[in-house]
Design a protein around this motif. Structure first.
Motif, mmCIF file in Angstrom:
data_model
loop_
_atom_site.group_PDB
_atom_site.id
_atom_site.type_symbol
_atom_site.label_atom_id
_atom_site.label_comp_id
_atom_site.label_asym_id
_atom_site.label_seq_id
_atom_site.Cartn_x
_atom_site.Cartn_y
_atom_site.Cartn_z
ATOM 1 N N THR A 192 -31.570 -45.436 -35.820
ATOM 2 C CA THR A 192 -31.861 -44.173 -36.505
ATOM 3 C C THR A 192 -33.313 -43.750 -36.285
ATOM 4 O OG1 THR A 192 -30.224 -44.739 -38.194
ATOM 5 C CG2 THR A 192 -31.778 -42.993 -38.720
ATOM 6 N N LEU A 193 -34.228 -44.721 -36.393
ATOM 7 C CA LEU A 193 -35.638 -44.394 -36.165
ATOM 8 C C LEU A 193 -35.881 -43.953 -34.727
ATOM 9 C CD1 LEU A 193 -37.380 -47.292 -38.143
ATOM 10 C CD2 LEU A 193 -37.200 -44.894 -38.798
ATOM 11 N N ALA A 194 -35.238 -44.649 -33.780
ATOM 12 C CA ALA A 194 -35.404 -44.261 -32.376
ATOM 13 C C ALA A 194 -34.846 -42.873 -32.124
ATOM 14 C CB ALA A 194 -34.709 -45.286 -31.474
ATOM 15 N N ALA A 195 -33.673 -42.579 -32.701
ATOM 16 C CA ALA A 195 -33.080 -41.245 -32.527
ATOM 17 C C ALA A 195 -33.951 -40.169 -33.162
ATOM 18 C CB ALA A 195 -31.677 -41.222 -33.123
ATOM 19 N N GLN A 196 -34.528 -40.464 -34.328
ATOM 20 C CA GLN A 196 -35.407 -39.495 -34.971
ATOM 21 C C GLN A 196 -36.644 -39.221 -34.126
ATOM 22 O OE1 GLN A 196 -36.265 -41.069 -38.851
ATOM 23 N NE2 GLN A 196 -34.310 -40.416 -39.736
ATOM 24 N N ASN A 197 -37.221 -40.269 -33.540
ATOM 25 C CA ASN A 197 -38.402 -40.073 -32.684
ATOM 26 C C ASN A 197 -38.059 -39.244 -31.453
ATOM 27 O OD1 ASN A 197 -40.026 -41.591 -34.393
ATOM 28 N ND2 ASN A 197 -39.560 -43.512 -33.369
ATOM 29 N N ILE A 198 -36.907 -39.530 -30.848
ATOM 30 C CA ILE A 198 -36.512 -38.771 -29.655
ATOM 31 C C ILE A 198 -36.279 -37.307 -30.007
ATOM 32 C CG2 ILE A 198 -34.688 -38.497 -27.935
ATOM 33 C CD1 ILE A 198 -34.368 -41.543 -27.964
ATOM 34 N N ILE A 199 -35.575 -37.063 -31.125
ATOM 35 C CA ILE A 199 -35.311 -35.681 -31.540
ATOM 36 C C ILE A 199 -36.615 -34.962 -31.887
ATOM 37 C CG2 ILE A 199 -34.219 -34.272 -33.328
ATOM 38 C CD1 ILE A 199 -31.991 -36.383 -33.434
ATOM 39 N N LYS A 200 -37.522 -35.674 -32.538
ATOM 40 C CA LYS A 200 -38.806 -35.074 -32.887
ATOM 41 C C LYS A 200 -39.601 -34.706 -31.638
ATOM 42 C CE LYS A 200 -42.926 -35.938 -35.701
ATOM 43 N NZ LYS A 200 -43.615 -36.934 -36.583
ATOM 44 N N GLN A 201 -39.615 -35.607 -30.651
ATOM 45 C CA GLN A 201 -40.320 -35.302 -29.410
ATOM 46 C C GLN A 201 -39.689 -34.131 -28.670
ATOM 47 O OE1 GLN A 201 -40.393 -38.932 -27.173
ATOM 48 N NE2 GLN A 201 -41.792 -39.979 -28.589
ATOM 49 N N ASP A 202 -38.351 -34.103 -28.648
ATOM 50 C CA ASP A 202 -37.668 -32.982 -27.992
ATOM 51 C C ASP A 202 -37.965 -31.662 -28.698
ATOM 52 O OD1 ASP A 202 -36.624 -34.707 -26.167
ATOM 53 O OD2 ASP A 202 -34.672 -34.917 -27.133
ATOM 54 N N ASN A 203 -37.993 -31.684 -30.028
ATOM 55 C CA ASN A 203 -38.304 -30.456 -30.777
ATOM 56 C C ASN A 203 -39.731 -29.991 -30.509
ATOM 57 O OD1 ASN A 203 -35.764 -30.308 -31.943
ATOM 58 N ND2 ASN A 203 -36.346 -31.500 -33.746
ATOM 59 N N GLN A 204 -40.657 -30.953 -30.446
ATOM 60 C CA GLN A 204 -42.042 -30.586 -30.146
ATOM 61 C C GLN A 204 -42.172 -29.999 -28.746
ATOM 62 O OE1 GLN A 204 -44.310 -34.153 -30.773
ATOM 63 N NE2 GLN A 204 -44.252 -33.994 -33.030
ATOM 64 N N THR A 205 -41.477 -30.615 -27.785
ATOM 65 C CA THR A 205 -41.516 -30.087 -26.413
ATOM 66 C C THR A 205 -40.906 -28.696 -26.340
ATOM 67 O OG1 THR A 205 -41.311 -32.358 -25.578
ATOM 68 C CG2 THR A 205 -40.875 -30.571 -24.035
#
Length: 264
Positions: A192-205
């Motif tokens: 869950t933490l890894a998925a949240q980090n990936i989604i957060k990075q994608d949203n920032q990009t």
């Protein structure tokens, strides 16, 4: 944009590596390591090339090479549980390597590897359970022999041994279930933490790309308006200059004719 020869060779080698990774590896493991090393060198050369592909294509290429490297490192781990956990954090490519693929080959390899690691982990757990059962049977025999040596009747010995075996079995099952639940909870939390980090990075990009697109659109609109105004101004100046030149020429001709009438 034309595809360079270096990129064509890189795509071919990448497709070959994904094909080897999707098969059962054994003797071909060393060959895959060599291929992945060559892929890294070609990717570095591709980034420095004058005819390099678009940035998003390079990002996907780099993602696929990192996925293959992580896959090889995960295969070197000794425990099936460690392999399964390492495979959870691998990020496969998002686009097909070749046009004939409906689904990216790296995603297919990722699913196959996760299924294989899950099977190995299940087999390991089953083997542990079987060994614990064998140990309980051995312990039960020892207890029966001890009770027999003390002169306890056979029926009482059997009842006591069966009760001890049932209690021990339930205790072991509870411990195993508790450990499995803790392990699953830890894995779920990490995923869950890894998925949240990936989604957060994608949203920032994505947000950054949208801001750049808005800025570029505003700049393009401003430059278009300035160019339009400049074009209108230049046309007006040319028109007035031509009119002035024609009038000056006409007046000059009239004055010339009046001042020098004999030349007619």
């Amino acid at each position: 944009m034309a595809v360079s020869r270096l990129e064509i060779n890189f795509i071919r080698l990448l497709s070959r590596c994904e094909s080897i990774a999707s098969e059962k590896r054994g003797e071909a493991e060393w060959r895959l390591e060599k291929y992945v090393g060559a892929l890294e060198e070609m990717l570095v050369a591709l980034k420095k090339s004058s005819s390099k592909p678009a940035p998003e294509v390079l990002i996907d290429y780099n993602r696929k090479v990192d996925f293959l490297k992580g896959l090889l490192e995960a295969e070197k781990l000794s425990s099936p549980t460690e392999k399964a956990l390492a495979n959870q954090f691998l990020a496969p490519g998002r686009t097909p390597t070749i046009a004939s693929e409906r689904m990216p080959a790296s995603k297919t390899v990722h699913m196959q590897t996760k299924a294989r690691c899950t099977g190995e982990m299940r087999n390991e757990l089953m083997g542990t359970a079987l060994s614990s059962t064998d140990n309980k049977e051995t312990d039960l025999r020892h207890r029966s022999a001890l009770l027999c040596s003390r002169g306890v009747p056979l029926d009482e010995r059997q009842s006591a041994a069966e009760l001890d075996a049932v209690l021990q079995h339930h205790h072991n099952l509870q411990e195993k279930l508790a450990e499995d639940m803790l392990s699953l909870a830890r894995n779920l939390k990490n995923n869950t933490l890894a998925a949240q980090n990936i989604i957060k990075q994608d949203n920032q990009t994505l947000a950054q790309s949208m801001r750049h697109a808005d800025l570029n659109f505003e700049k393009l609109k401003t430059e278009s308006e300035r160019l339009e105004q400049h074009t209108k101004k230049s046309v007006n100046w040319v028109l007035w200059l031509m009119l002035i030149l024609v009038c000056f020429t006409f007046i000059s001709m009239i004055l010339f004719i009046r001042l020098f009438p004999k030349l007619r």
